[in-house]
Write a protein that holds these residues in place. Structure first.
Motif, PDB file in Angstrom:
ATOM      1  N   ARG A 105       0.851  -1.185   0.000  1.00  0.00           N
ATOM      2  CA  ARG A 105       0.000   0.000   0.000  1.00  0.00           C
ATOM      3  C   ARG A 105       0.888   1.237   0.000  1.00  0.00           C
ATOM      4  O   ARG A 105       2.038   1.182   0.403  1.00  0.00           O
ATOM      5  N   ILE A 106       0.308   2.339  -0.428  1.00  0.00           N
ATOM      6  CA  ILE A 106       1.034   3.604  -0.496  1.00  0.00           C
ATOM      7  C   ILE A 106       0.622   4.452   0.710  1.00  0.00           C
ATOM      8  O   ILE A 106      -0.561   4.637   0.972  1.00  0.00           O
ATOM      9  N   GLN A 107       1.613   4.965   1.404  1.00  0.00           N
ATOM     10  CA  GLN A 107       1.375   5.749   2.617  1.00  0.00           C
ATOM     11  C   GLN A 107       2.213   7.017   2.567  1.00  0.00           C
ATOM     12  O   GLN A 107       3.330   7.017   2.064  1.00  0.00           O
ATOM     13  N   LEU A 108       1.661   8.107   3.109  1.00  0.00           N
ATOM     14  CA  LEU A 108       2.417   9.350   3.195  1.00  0.00           C
ATOM     15  C   LEU A 108       3.552   9.218   4.195  1.00  0.00           C
ATOM     16  O   LEU A 108       3.405   8.572   5.226  1.00  0.00           O
ATOM     17  N   THR A 109       4.658   9.858   3.904  1.00  0.00           N
ATOM     18  CA  THR A 109       5.733  10.017   4.884  1.00  0.00           C
ATOM     19  C   THR A 109       5.463  11.331   5.623  1.00  0.00           C
ATOM     20  O   THR A 109       4.530  12.083   5.273  1.00  0.00           O
ATOM     21  N   ALA A 110       6.285  11.640   6.601  1.00  0.00           N
ATOM     22  CA  ALA A 110       6.145  12.924   7.302  1.00  0.00           C
ATOM     23  C   ALA A 110       6.317  14.078   6.312  1.00  0.00           C
ATOM     24  O   ALA A 110       5.589  15.069   6.363  1.00  0.00           O
ATOM     25  N   ALA A 111       7.274  13.938   5.375  1.00  0.00           N
ATOM     26  CA  ALA A 111       7.493  14.977   4.359  1.00  0.00           C
ATOM     27  C   ALA A 111       6.270  15.099   3.449  1.00  0.00           C
ATOM     28  O   ALA A 111       5.894  16.202   3.040  1.00  0.00           O
ATOM     29  N   GLY A 112       5.633  13.971   3.117  1.00  0.00           N
ATOM     30  CA  GLY A 112       4.429  13.998   2.293  1.00  0.00           C
ATOM     31  C   GLY A 112       3.275  14.674   3.001  1.00  0.00           C
ATOM     32  O   GLY A 112       2.535  15.461   2.400  1.00  0.00           O
ATOM     33  N   ARG A 113       3.129  14.401   4.290  1.00  0.00           N
ATOM     34  CA  ARG A 113       2.065  15.042   5.091  1.00  0.00           C
ATOM     35  C   ARG A 113       2.310  16.542   5.151  1.00  0.00           C
ATOM     36  O   ARG A 113       1.400  17.342   4.979  1.00  0.00           O
ATOM     37  N   GLU A 114       3.559  16.932   5.381  1.00  0.00           N
ATOM     38  CA  GLU A 114       3.890  18.357   5.431  1.00  0.00           C
ATOM     39  C   GLU A 114       3.618  19.019   4.080  1.00  0.00           C
ATOM     40  O   GLU A 114       3.051  20.111   4.015  1.00  0.00           O
ATOM     41  N   ALA A 115       3.988  18.361   2.989  1.00  0.00           N
ATOM     42  CA  ALA A 115       3.785  18.923   1.651  1.00  0.00           C
ATOM     43  C   ALA A 115       2.303  19.127   1.359  1.00  0.00           C
ATOM     44  O   ALA A 115       1.897  20.201   0.897  1.00  0.00           O
ATOM     45  N   ILE A 116       1.482  18.121   1.628  1.00  0.00           N
ATOM     46  CA  ILE A 116       0.056  18.256   1.309  1.00  0.00           C
ATOM     47  C   ILE A 116      -0.602  19.266   2.242  1.00  0.00           C
ATOM     48  O   ILE A 116      -1.501  20.009   1.827  1.00  0.00           O
ATOM     49  N   ASP A 117      -0.150  19.345   3.479  1.00  0.00           N
ATOM     50  CA  ASP A 117      -0.673  20.375   4.391  1.00  0.00           C
ATOM     51  C   ASP A 117      -0.344  21.774   3.870  1.00  0.00           C
ATOM     52  O   ASP A 117      -1.177  22.682   3.944  1.00  0.00           O
ATOM     53  N   ARG A 118       0.860  21.950   3.334  1.00  0.00           N
ATOM     54  CA  ARG A 118       1.249  23.253   2.789  1.00  0.00           C
ATOM     55  C   ARG A 118       0.446  23.592   1.534  1.00  0.00           C
ATOM     56  O   ARG A 118       0.032  24.742   1.339  1.00  0.00           O
TER      57      ARG A 118
END
Length: 174
Positions: A105-118
């Motif tokens: 499965r595909i999961q966000l990393t911390a960097a991915g979460r930060e990017a989408i939040d931005r």
């Protein structure tokens, strides 16, 4: 399989105007220049496909690539390329599927979460500017009506899929 048009009454003037407004919104929100501006504001160097995929993963449990493709309405190969790009950039990772050890499965990393939040924050700030003259009550009404419309669209889409499947099973149109 034939696709016969559904027997419905002509659209009302109100529905025609809603369709026109949605077309305008879609055009404005999908322009390449608008996307580039949003990415610059967010400080995130992603193309539109990558942002769509990140949004989908952020809004759900980790998903299999095939599930992502289905939800995004694209070919699986498109998702595979985008996931590879996002994985190389550190925005997503692959995790074992708890239901099937062979699958991932595909999961966000911390960097991915930060990017989408931005990205979401930059989009919301732009929307806040555009809707600054609207009252809180008007904003609540618009939000409620948009959610209701999306829910009704999804309900109708599910019905269309059921009718199509029934037609395929019986060998005719449903």
């Amino acid at each position: 399989m034939s696709t016969e048009p559904l027997p419905i009454a002509p659209a009302s003037p109100e529905v025609i105007e809603i369709e026109r407004a949605l077309t305008r919104i879609t055009y404005l929100s999908t322009r390449a220049r608008q996307h580039d501006r949003l990415m610059a504001l967010a400080g995130v160097p992603l193309d539109r496909a990558a942002v769509a995929l990140l949004r989908q993963v952020a809004d759900s449990e980790p998903l299999r690539p095939g599930e992502l493709a289905q939800r995004l309405g694209v070919e699986a190969s498109h998702v595979t390329r985008t996931v590879q790009q996002l994985q190389k950039s550190g925005y997503v990772t692959r995790v074992p599927d708890p239901d099937d050890g062979r699958a991932q499965r595909i999961q966000l990393t911390a960097a991915g979460r930060e990017a989408i939040d931005r990205v979401r924050d930059a989009g919301a700030r732009g929307m806040q500017l555009a809707l600054a003259e609207w009252s809180p009550e008007e904003l609540r009404q618009l939000s409620a009506l948009f959610h209701r419309m999306v829910d009704d669209f999804l309900t109708h889409a599910i019905d269309d899929d059921s009718e199509q499947s029934a037609g395929e099973r019986t060998g005719g149109a449903a």
